[in-house]
Scaffold this motif. Sequence first.
Motif, PDB file in Angstrom:
ATOM      1  N   ILE A 105      29.964  35.759  13.577  1.00 54.13           N
ATOM      2  CA  ILE A 105      30.903  35.271  14.404  1.00 54.13           C
ATOM      3  C   ILE A 105      31.346  36.292  15.040  1.00 54.13           C
ATOM      4  N   MET A 106      31.505  36.465  16.374  1.00 58.01           N
ATOM      5  CA  MET A 106      32.111  37.547  17.160  1.00 58.01           C
ATOM      6  C   MET A 106      32.603  36.940  18.534  1.00 58.01           C
ATOM      7  N   GLY A 107      33.697  37.367  18.845  1.00 57.85           N
ATOM      8  CA  GLY A 107      34.286  37.144  20.417  1.00 57.85           C
ATOM      9  C   GLY A 107      35.440  37.391  20.532  1.00 57.85           C
ATOM     10  N   GLU A 108      36.230  37.548  21.528  1.00 55.52           N
ATOM     11  CA  GLU A 108      37.694  37.936  21.948  1.00 55.52           C
ATOM     12  C   GLU A 108      38.038  36.608  22.385  1.00 55.52           C
ATOM     13  N   LEU A 109      39.456  36.166  21.824  1.00 53.51           N
ATOM     14  CA  LEU A 109      40.103  34.811  22.324  1.00 53.51           C
ATOM     15  C   LEU A 109      41.112  35.139  23.643  1.00 53.51           C
TER      16      LEU A 109
END
Length: 507
Positions: A105-109
Motif C-alpha cells: 500500500i503506497m500513496g500520499e494523502l
Amino acid sequence: MITKVYGCALNGIDAQLITVEVNINRGAKIYMVGLPDNAVKESHQRISAALQNVGFRIPVKEITINLAPANIKKEGSAYDLPIAVAILTASNQINNIDQIQDYIIMGELALDGIIRSIKGVLSIASYAKEHGFKGVILSSNNAKEAALIKGIDVYGAENIMEIIQHFNGGLKMYKTDRTPLLPQKKTFELDFNEVKGQKQVKRALEIAAAGNHNILLIGPPGSGKSMLAKRLPGILPPLSINEAIETTKIYSISGLINSEDGVINKRPFRSPHHTVSNVALSGGGSNPMPGEISLSHNGVLFLDELPEFKRGALEVLRQPIEDRRITISRTRKSIDYPANFMLVGAMNPSPNGGFYDLDLERPEELYKIKRYLNKLSGPLLDRIDIQIEVLPVSFEDLSKETVEETSLSVQKRVINSRNKQVSRYKKFKIYNNAQLTPSLMEIYCKLDNESLLLLEKATEKMNLSARSFTRIKKVARTIADLDSSKYIQVKHIAEAIQYRKLDRLKL
Ligand SMILES: Nc1ncnc2c1ncn2[C@@H]1O[C@H](COP(=O)(O)OP(=O)(O)O)[C@@H](O)[C@H]1O
Ligand SMILES: [Mg+2]
C-alpha cells in the motif's frame, strides 16, 4: 499488539520492502522512528486531517510508528497511506489485517482524504509480483501504470474512505484492468518519408540502427540534422515488453508518466540542451533522480551542437556508453540506473557554418576548424562508429514531389539484421555489432585479402588510427548483415570507410 502494513522504498529503479509497524499504548504522543525524512515525519499531520475529514481519527494515545528496516532512508510523502492504514488497523477502525497484509500500500494523502499519485509505482508493482503479494493499493491515478504487471490485483482508490470500506466489508474497490503494454499502431508520427532526398544520410542512419552504432551528423544549420535524428527511434525495432517495462520504470520514478497512458511504449528520444548540467545529464542529486541518459534508455540520446557541450558533461557519458548503466555514488550508498541509449551527435562543421564552402588549403581556415573540432572530447569521439556529413537538400529538390521510403519499411530491414546479430552472439551475452569486443571481432569481422588491402590503403591515405580501423570493421559487419552476407566483403568495407568523415579531413 504491533500492526504491520507493507509499503516500498525505491532504490534506483528497484523497489525494496518497507514494513510500517504501529504500536499503540496509553499516553498521548506520536513517535516516528526508522530514518524518516522531514516529509515522512510530517505525515501524521496530513493523516490526522485526512482521517478527520472522512469521519475517522488518530486516537489520542501513545503511537509509535516504526519504518523498518531502519537503515534505509524513507523519503517523501508516499508513506502517508500505509501509515494511515496501519494506525486505523492498530486502533481497530479497520478490520481484516490479514487481508491488508496481502497488499503493498503506497500513496500520499491530501487533507481531504484524497489519495495522490506517487512516483515509481511500476517498480512497486513488480516488487509485489516477484515477492508473492496478492496486489497493490494505490492512488487511482497510478493504477493504470501498476496494471502493466501481470498476475497481481491492482486497486486504485480516489479516497482513503474507499480503502476503509473495502476492508470493513462495505463497498468493494474495482480492480483495474490490465494495461496493454505495446502500441497497436504501425505508423510513426515522425516518418522518414517526410525527409526528401538525403539518401546517403538515411542509409547511414539505417546502418546505425541496424548495428546499434553511435552516429555523428556533421552539417550546416538547416541541413536537416535534427529532422533526421528525430526519426531514428521510428526505424529502430519496436520496444520489447521487457524494454517497455524497464523504460517505464525510469519515467515512473521521474514522475513523467501520465495517468492516461500509464506506459512508455515508444523508444524515447531525448535532446538535452548543451547547457545541461552534469547531474541533469547523468542523474543523481540530493533527491536522486535519473538523468537524461537514463530517460533515453532503450532509445536515442540526441546531443545537438556537440562541441558546445561542456567537456565534463561529455566525460560523464563514457562509463554509461560502455556499461549501458550508470552508477551514482552517494555518501550512504550508490544508486544504479539503466542507461542503454544510442548516441546521436550533431554539429556544424565549423564555428560559423559549413566546411564544404571553406578553403581547406588555407592554413588559417584549417586552424579555425581544428580548434573548433578540438572541443570534441576525444574519448567520446572514439565511441562513435559512424561520422557522416549532411549537406542541405537544394530548394529545387525540396519542392519536388517525390515518394520516399517509410520508416516502417526501413525498420523491417533493421529488425531483420538485428535478429541475425542476436542469434549469432547469443552465447556471448551481447546483442549487436556495436558491442563486439576485440576477441569477438577476430571471429566475426574477418576480412579477405582484397578487403584487407583496401583497408590498409585507406588507412595509409587517410592516416587512420587503430581505433578508426576497429570502427570501420564493426560498421562493415553491420553492412554485411543488411546485405545478408555471412562474410564481410570488399564492398562492405568500402562503404564503411565512407562513414569516417572527420578522419577523412586529415585534421
Ligand atoms: N531533406 C529535407 N526534407 C524535407 N525538409 C527538410 C529537409 N532538410 C531540411 N528540411 C526542412 O528544414 C528544417 C530545418 O531542418 P533541421 O533539421 O532543423 O536542420 P538542422 O538541425 O540541420 O539545423 C526542417 O524542419 C525541415 O522543415
Ligand atoms: Mg538542429
